[in-house]
Design a protein around this motif. Structure first.
Motif, PDB file in Angstrom:
ATOM      1  N   ARG A  34     -34.124 -22.462  25.470  1.00  0.00           N
ATOM      2  CA  ARG A  34     -34.010 -22.476  26.834  1.00  0.00           C
ATOM      3  C   ARG A  34     -33.758 -21.340  27.759  1.00  0.00           C
ATOM      4  O   ARG A  34     -33.387 -21.490  28.673  1.00  0.00           O
ATOM      5  N   GLN A  35     -34.035 -20.093  26.988  1.00  0.00           N
ATOM      6  CA  GLN A  35     -33.591 -18.942  27.537  1.00  0.00           C
ATOM      7  C   GLN A  35     -35.025 -18.649  28.818  1.00  0.00           C
ATOM      8  O   GLN A  35     -35.830 -19.194  28.688  1.00  0.00           O
ATOM      9  N   SER A  36     -34.380 -17.911  29.764  1.00  0.00           N
ATOM     10  CA  SER A  36     -35.285 -17.551  30.632  1.00  0.00           C
ATOM     11  C   SER A  36     -36.546 -16.606  30.160  1.00  0.00           C
ATOM     12  O   SER A  36     -37.630 -16.630  30.712  1.00  0.00           O
ATOM     13  N   LYS A  37     -36.327 -15.825  29.038  1.00  0.00           N
ATOM     14  CA  LYS A  37     -37.404 -15.252  28.237  1.00  0.00           C
ATOM     15  C   LYS A  37     -37.139 -15.453  26.833  1.00  0.00           C
ATOM     16  O   LYS A  37     -36.293 -15.061  26.150  1.00  0.00           O
ATOM     17  N   VAL A  38     -37.890 -16.539  26.458  1.00  0.00           N
ATOM     18  CA  VAL A  38     -37.918 -17.163  24.996  1.00  0.00           C
ATOM     19  C   VAL A  38     -38.352 -15.942  23.942  1.00  0.00           C
ATOM     20  O   VAL A  38     -39.410 -15.280  24.283  1.00  0.00           O
ATOM     21  N   PRO A  39     -37.742 -15.946  23.063  1.00  0.00           N
ATOM     22  CA  PRO A  39     -37.929 -14.819  21.969  1.00  0.00           C
ATOM     23  C   PRO A  39     -39.700 -15.292  21.420  1.00  0.00           C
ATOM     24  O   PRO A  39     -39.727 -16.563  21.500  1.00  0.00           O
ATOM     25  N   GLU A  40     -40.293 -14.140  21.241  1.00  0.00           N
ATOM     26  CA  GLU A  40     -41.615 -14.644  20.705  1.00  0.00           C
ATOM     27  C   GLU A  40     -41.569 -14.948  19.427  1.00  0.00           C
ATOM     28  O   GLU A  40     -42.549 -15.657  18.818  1.00  0.00           O
ATOM     29  N   GLU A  41     -40.571 -14.773  18.364  1.00  0.00           N
ATOM     30  CA  GLU A  41     -40.346 -15.257  17.205  1.00  0.00           C
ATOM     31  C   GLU A  41     -38.926 -15.747  16.913  1.00  0.00           C
ATOM     32  O   GLU A  41     -38.209 -15.148  17.294  1.00  0.00           O
ATOM     33  N   VAL A  42     -39.304 -16.831  16.261  1.00  0.00           N
ATOM     34  CA  VAL A  42     -37.742 -17.526  15.858  1.00  0.00           C
ATOM     35  C   VAL A  42     -37.871 -17.773  14.445  1.00  0.00           C
ATOM     36  O   VAL A  42     -38.699 -18.605  13.922  1.00  0.00           O
ATOM     37  N   ILE A  43     -36.687 -17.185  13.833  1.00  0.00           N
ATOM     38  CA  ILE A  43     -36.608 -17.490  12.255  1.00  0.00           C
ATOM     39  C   ILE A  43     -35.219 -18.163  12.148  1.00  0.00           C
ATOM     40  O   ILE A  43     -34.185 -17.582  12.711  1.00  0.00           O
ATOM     41  N   VAL A  44     -35.485 -19.195  11.273  1.00  0.00           N
ATOM     42  CA  VAL A  44     -34.062 -19.756  10.756  1.00  0.00           C
ATOM     43  C   VAL A  44     -34.023 -19.673   9.468  1.00  0.00           C
ATOM     44  O   VAL A  44     -34.900 -19.753   8.409  1.00  0.00           O
ATOM     45  N   VAL A  45     -32.927 -18.988   8.792  1.00  0.00           N
ATOM     46  CA  VAL A  45     -32.627 -18.674   7.325  1.00  0.00           C
ATOM     47  C   VAL A  45     -31.733 -19.823   6.988  1.00  0.00           C
ATOM     48  O   VAL A  45     -30.626 -19.844   7.394  1.00  0.00           O
ATOM     49  N   ASP A  46     -32.108 -20.835   6.228  1.00  0.00           N
ATOM     50  CA  ASP A  46     -31.297 -21.975   5.661  1.00  0.00           C
ATOM     51  C   ASP A  46     -30.791 -21.452   4.175  1.00  0.00           C
ATOM     52  O   ASP A  46     -31.486 -21.017   3.238  1.00  0.00           O
ATOM     53  N   ASP A  47     -29.522 -21.151   4.315  1.00  0.00           N
ATOM     54  CA  ASP A  47     -28.980 -20.685   2.919  1.00  0.00           C
ATOM     55  C   ASP A  47     -28.171 -21.530   2.001  1.00  0.00           C
ATOM     56  O   ASP A  47     -27.095 -21.566   1.735  1.00  0.00           O
ATOM     57  N   GLY A  48     -29.267 -22.402   1.408  1.00  0.00           N
ATOM     58  CA  GLY A  48     -28.993 -23.606   0.510  1.00  0.00           C
ATOM     59  C   GLY A  48     -28.191 -24.881   0.956  1.00  0.00           C
ATOM     60  O   GLY A  48     -27.689 -25.363   0.140  1.00  0.00           O
ATOM     61  N   SER A  49     -28.521 -25.073   2.304  1.00  0.00           N
ATOM     62  CA  SER A  49     -27.993 -26.490   2.751  1.00  0.00           C
ATOM     63  C   SER A  49     -28.271 -27.678   2.111  1.00  0.00           C
ATOM     64  O   SER A  49     -29.450 -27.713   1.442  1.00  0.00           O
ATOM     65  N   LYS A  50     -27.341 -28.681   2.036  1.00  0.00           N
ATOM     66  CA  LYS A  50     -27.603 -29.838   1.112  1.00  0.00           C
ATOM     67  C   LYS A  50     -27.450 -30.908   2.064  1.00  0.00           C
ATOM     68  O   LYS A  50     -27.618 -32.251   1.703  1.00  0.00           O
ATOM     69  N   ASP A  51     -27.549 -30.639   3.437  1.00  0.00           N
ATOM     70  CA  ASP A  51     -27.468 -31.796   4.309  1.00  0.00           C
ATOM     71  C   ASP A  51     -28.711 -32.352   5.089  1.00  0.00           C
ATOM     72  O   ASP A  51     -28.758 -32.957   6.082  1.00  0.00           O
TER      73      ASP A  51
END
Length: 109
Positions: A34-51
């Motif tokens: 919802r940013q007025s300037k959305v980042p050109e790249e979005v990275i999510v690092v999932d650190d071993g979630s079990k959910d």
């Protein structure tokens, strides 16, 4: 990395880290998009979630680059995200936080 931006290279990469916080991560991702300037790249690092974080949220956010790793802690997760980011600027966000709508544009000027 100074100088003109090369075509196809993102200017801002958002790197989010998470561990077993899928509902909080959903809110954090909402604040990124919802940013007025959305980042050109979005990275999510999932650190071993079990959910089921990746399985559930990757369907809602197919444009996100997902990195899954064994649980090594938030610092290792941030470093993995930064290593994989292509942007000139990197904006870090933890999964239990959110950005105000003009965060990127205010800092990018």
């Amino acid at each position: 990395m100074d100088g003109p931006t090369r075509p196809g290279i993102p200017i801002v990469s958002a790197v989010l880290t998470t561990y077993n916080r899928k509902e909080l991560l959903r809110r954090a991702l909402f604040s990124v998009y919802r940013q007025s300037k959305v980042p050109e790249e979005v990275i999510v690092v999932d650190d071993g979630s079990k959910d089921g974080t990746h399985d559930e949220l990757s369907l809602d956010y197919p444009q996100v680059k997902w990195i899954n790793q064994n649980n090594m802690g938030v610092s290792a997760a941030r470093n993995a995200g930064i290593r994989n980011a292509r942007g000139k600027w990197i904006a870090l966000l933890d999964s239990d936080d959110e950005w105000l709508p003009d965060k990127i544009s205010a800092q990018h000027e």
